[in-house]
Design a protein around this motif. Structure first.
Motif: not given
Length: 121
Positions: A35, A38, A82, A85, A88-89, A92
């Motif tokens: 996290r 990111i 994941s 989500r 796109r997330r 990432a």
């Protein structure tokens, strides 16, 4: 069942509980690293993920973690991050998690190499 067998069963049960707690702690640390990675990538800030990856590698080394176990930790954390989500997330998460994995494995490799050299000397 003898008293010794009962005691051994209790010890195994406690070790199982400790292993589960330890695994949950490792997952929590790994997820926090992903996290923060990111966030570092998105906001161009330094949250010291590299140094913290080294600290996690130290914990893994003390646990005698294998490369396979670290990879399993990675996959488990990526799956958790994941879930539900958007694409796109999820991308990432995957990209940042891969960077964290490489950092942790690099630090772990250094630690195991240092340990091997020390035992050979």
């Amino acid at each position: 069942m003898t008293a010794q067998q009962t005691w051994q069963r209790r010890i195994r049960r406690e070790q199982s509980r400790q292993d589960a707690r330890h695994a949950a702690e490792l997952e929590s640390l790994y997820i926090a690293l992903v996290r923060d990675r990111i966030e570092e990538r998105g906001k161009a800030i330094d949250l010291k993920v590299g140094a913290r990856a080294g600290a996690l590698a130290e914990v893994l080394e003390r646990s005698d973690a294998t490369a396979r176990e670290v990879a399993q930790l990675h996959v488990s954390c990526v799956e958790r991050l994941s879930q539900s989500r958007g694409e796109r997330r999820a991308n990432a998460v995957l990209a940042s998690a891969q960077l964290v994995l490489v950092e942790v494995m690099g630090h772990l490799l250094d630690r195991y190499r240092d340990r091997a050299v020390a035992t050979d000397a």
